[in-house]
Scaffold this motif. Structure first.
Motif, mmCIF file in Angstrom:
data_model
loop_
_atom_site.group_PDB
_atom_site.id
_atom_site.type_symbol
_atom_site.label_atom_id
_atom_site.label_comp_id
_atom_site.label_asym_id
_atom_site.label_seq_id
_atom_site.Cartn_x
_atom_site.Cartn_y
_atom_site.Cartn_z
ATOM 1 N N LEU A 52 44.945 37.113 45.198
ATOM 2 C CA LEU A 52 43.670 36.437 44.970
ATOM 3 C C LEU A 52 42.540 37.468 44.957
ATOM 4 C CD1 LEU A 52 42.003 33.801 44.777
ATOM 5 C CD2 LEU A 52 42.048 33.706 47.288
ATOM 6 N N ILE A 53 41.602 37.276 44.019
ATOM 7 C CA ILE A 53 40.462 38.190 43.900
ATOM 8 C C ILE A 53 39.173 37.377 43.861
ATOM 9 C CG2 ILE A 53 39.346 39.971 42.497
ATOM 10 C CD1 ILE A 53 42.164 40.469 41.250
ATOM 11 N N PHE A 54 38.240 37.708 44.747
ATOM 12 C CA PHE A 54 36.891 37.160 44.673
ATOM 13 C C PHE A 54 36.038 38.201 43.936
ATOM 14 C CE2 PHE A 54 38.735 34.846 48.189
ATOM 15 C CZ PHE A 54 38.263 33.550 47.976
ATOM 16 N N LEU A 55 35.504 37.795 42.795
ATOM 17 C CA LEU A 55 34.917 38.763 41.867
ATOM 18 C C LEU A 55 33.505 38.370 41.446
ATOM 19 C CD1 LEU A 55 35.376 41.276 40.003
ATOM 20 C CD2 LEU A 55 36.328 39.682 38.321
ATOM 21 N N ASP A 56 32.560 39.289 41.640
ATOM 22 C CA ASP A 56 31.197 39.105 41.146
ATOM 23 C C ASP A 56 31.181 39.376 39.648
ATOM 24 O OD1 ASP A 56 28.486 38.687 41.067
ATOM 25 O OD2 ASP A 56 27.957 40.581 42.012
ATOM 26 N N VAL A 57 30.179 38.871 38.949
ATOM 27 C CA VAL A 57 30.075 39.085 37.502
ATOM 28 C C VAL A 57 29.215 40.305 37.188
ATOM 29 C CG1 VAL A 57 29.275 38.127 35.317
ATOM 30 C CG2 VAL A 57 30.443 36.658 36.961
ATOM 31 N N GLN A 58 27.956 40.259 37.611
ATOM 32 C CA GLN A 58 27.033 41.339 37.304
ATOM 33 C C GLN A 58 27.094 42.415 38.377
ATOM 34 O OE1 GLN A 58 25.790 41.855 34.603
ATOM 35 N NE2 GLN A 58 24.739 40.170 33.644
ATOM 36 N N MET A 59 27.691 43.552 38.017
ATOM 37 C CA MET A 59 27.800 44.674 38.934
ATOM 38 C C MET A 59 27.500 45.961 38.184
ATOM 39 S SD MET A 59 31.270 43.782 41.096
ATOM 40 C CE MET A 59 32.283 43.658 39.614
ATOM 41 N N PRO A 60 27.064 47.008 38.878
ATOM 42 C CA PRO A 60 26.842 48.286 38.208
ATOM 43 C C PRO A 60 28.159 48.918 37.776
ATOM 44 C CG PRO A 60 26.579 48.514 40.579
ATOM 45 C CD PRO A 60 26.716 47.047 40.300
ATOM 46 N N LYS A 61 28.091 49.791 36.802
ATOM 47 C CA LYS A 61 29.239 50.562 36.295
ATOM 48 C C LYS A 61 30.195 49.709 35.457
ATOM 49 C CE LYS A 61 29.222 53.908 40.111
ATOM 50 N NZ LYS A 61 30.024 54.568 41.157
ATOM 51 N N LEU A 62 30.656 48.595 36.015
ATOM 52 C CA LEU A 62 31.646 47.769 35.331
ATOM 53 C C LEU A 62 31.437 46.324 35.742
ATOM 54 C CD1 LEU A 62 34.092 48.637 33.484
ATOM 55 C CD2 LEU A 62 35.533 48.298 35.483
ATOM 56 N N THR A 63 31.206 45.426 34.787
ATOM 57 C CA THR A 63 31.007 44.022 35.122
ATOM 58 C C THR A 63 32.356 43.358 35.432
ATOM 59 O OG1 THR A 63 31.282 43.134 32.884
ATOM 60 C CG2 THR A 63 29.085 43.964 33.490
ATOM 61 N N GLY A 64 32.281 42.146 35.981
ATOM 62 C CA GLY A 64 33.502 41.428 36.291
ATOM 63 C C GLY A 64 34.358 41.164 35.061
ATOM 64 N N PHE A 65 33.724 40.788 33.946
ATOM 65 C CA PHE A 65 34.482 40.501 32.731
ATOM 66 C C PHE A 65 35.047 41.770 32.103
ATOM 67 C CE2 PHE A 65 31.685 36.687 32.878
ATOM 68 C CZ PHE A 65 32.692 35.741 32.994
ATOM 69 N N GLU A 66 34.327 42.869 32.202
ATOM 70 C CA GLU A 66 34.856 44.144 31.706
ATOM 71 C C GLU A 66 36.058 44.580 32.531
ATOM 72 O OE1 GLU A 66 30.745 46.077 29.870
ATOM 73 O OE2 GLU A 66 31.288 46.445 31.950
ATOM 74 N N LEU A 67 36.017 44.327 33.825
ATOM 75 C CA LEU A 67 37.161 44.629 34.684
ATOM 76 C C LEU A 67 38.388 43.838 34.230
ATOM 77 C CD1 LEU A 67 37.160 44.928 38.544
ATOM 78 C CD2 LEU A 67 38.877 43.545 37.396
ATOM 79 N N LEU A 68 38.192 42.556 33.911
ATOM 80 C CA LEU A 68 39.319 41.729 33.468
ATOM 81 C C LEU A 68 39.972 42.283 32.214
ATOM 82 C CD1 LEU A 68 38.100 38.038 33.969
ATOM 83 C CD2 LEU A 68 39.525 39.430 35.461
ATOM 84 N N PHE A 79 35.358 33.562 40.753
ATOM 85 C CA PHE A 79 34.106 34.260 40.483
ATOM 86 C C PHE A 79 33.056 33.848 41.505
ATOM 87 C CE2 PHE A 79 36.065 34.784 36.318
ATOM 88 C CZ PHE A 79 35.683 36.080 35.989
ATOM 89 N N THR A 80 32.294 34.818 41.982
ATOM 90 C CA THR A 80 31.182 34.564 42.900
ATOM 91 C C THR A 80 29.948 35.235 42.305
ATOM 92 O OG1 THR A 80 31.719 36.548 44.196
ATOM 93 C CG2 THR A 80 32.688 34.460 44.912
ATOM 94 N N THR A 81 28.968 34.455 41.899
ATOM 95 C CA THR A 81 27.834 35.029 41.185
ATOM 96 C C THR A 81 26.579 34.183 41.356
ATOM 97 O OG1 THR A 81 27.032 35.692 38.990
ATOM 98 C CG2 THR A 81 28.532 33.824 39.091
#
Length: 249
Positions: A52-68, A79-81
């Protein structure tokens, strides 16, 4: 009771602390790591393979969707945003849930229940396809492209790209400093880039218009474009029509 290996990825320490506090009383949860940016989170996912991953969307360097986009298999994502406009996109990626900050303990428990149900049941082929498709059907414009090659991740700004070249199920991205191979289709980039900035001049080429130096005839009824970098690319008949219209020739 099976332990659920969990990772928290959020650039806000208070947000990570809140998730940890909600998970503290859950006996089946094991937090194997918490991370403040997408790069660290990606490395941890590849190392721990969490349930299980709790993942923010807007982050520096790499966004949550880019990570996916960089993951080699689907994971259970909550998602937690603070941004509600990404909810539809999150569920199109088959997210377990979408928690809008600030969320209550009751709302969090609801998401955790859904996660447990998902973990205890295998994903269907359709669900896996939704996750791995990366929302290609969306018309949302992109301003950068994330590419993974071996152990290196490059984040390429769209304004640094000269052109794209189709290569079977991949696309080669040419920039001013090199080239990068991405597992996407030309159709994806054609629909996710500004039509005022890029033109599909050929079935094999999608070019940034401001990189074109010349449009020259080549043999009978054929044309090529010369880029400012000196490279020459073929232009199809339909591409020539589109380019003429875009350049207002």
């Amino acid at each position: 009771m099976n332990t659920i290996k969990t990772i928290i990825i959020d650039d806000e320490s208070l947000a990570r602390d809140l998730v940890k506090s909600y998970l503290d009383s859950e006996n089946d949860i094991e937090i194997v790591g918490e991370f403040s940016d997408g790069f660290q989170g990606l490395k941890a996912i590849q190392e721990y393979h969490p349930d299980l991953i709790f993942l923010d969307v807007q982050m520096p360097k790499l966004t949550g969707f880019e990570l996916l986009e960089l993951l080699d298999k689907p994971y259970n994502i909550v998602f937690t945003t603070a941004y509600n406009e990404y909810a539809i996109k999150a569920f199109e990626h088959n997210a377990v849930d979408y928690l809008l900050k600030p969320f209550s303990g009751e709302r969090f428990k609801d998401a955790l229940t859904k996660a447990r149900e998902r973990i205890n049941n295998s994903l269907t082929n359709d669900q896996i396809e939704k996750i791995t498709s990366h929302n290609d059907s969306s018309s949302e414009l992109i301003n950068r492209v994330v590419v993974k090659s071996r152990n290196k991740i490059d984040v390429i700004a769209v304004d640094k790209i000269k052109y794209f070249e189709a290569q079977d199920d991949y696309v080669m991205i040419y920039t001013h400093t090199g080239r990068h191979l991405k597992q996407k289709t030309m159709k994806y980039f054609e629909s996710h880039l500004s039509q005022s900035e890029f033109c599909r001049i050929h079935r094999s080429y999608l070019v940034k218009v401001d990189q074109i130096s010349q449009l020259q005839p080549y043999e009978k009824d054929n044309w090529i474009v010369i880029l400012k970098s000196g490279e020459s690319l073929k232009v199809s008949r339909n591409g020539f029509k589109l380019l003429k219209k875009q350049l207002e020739l």
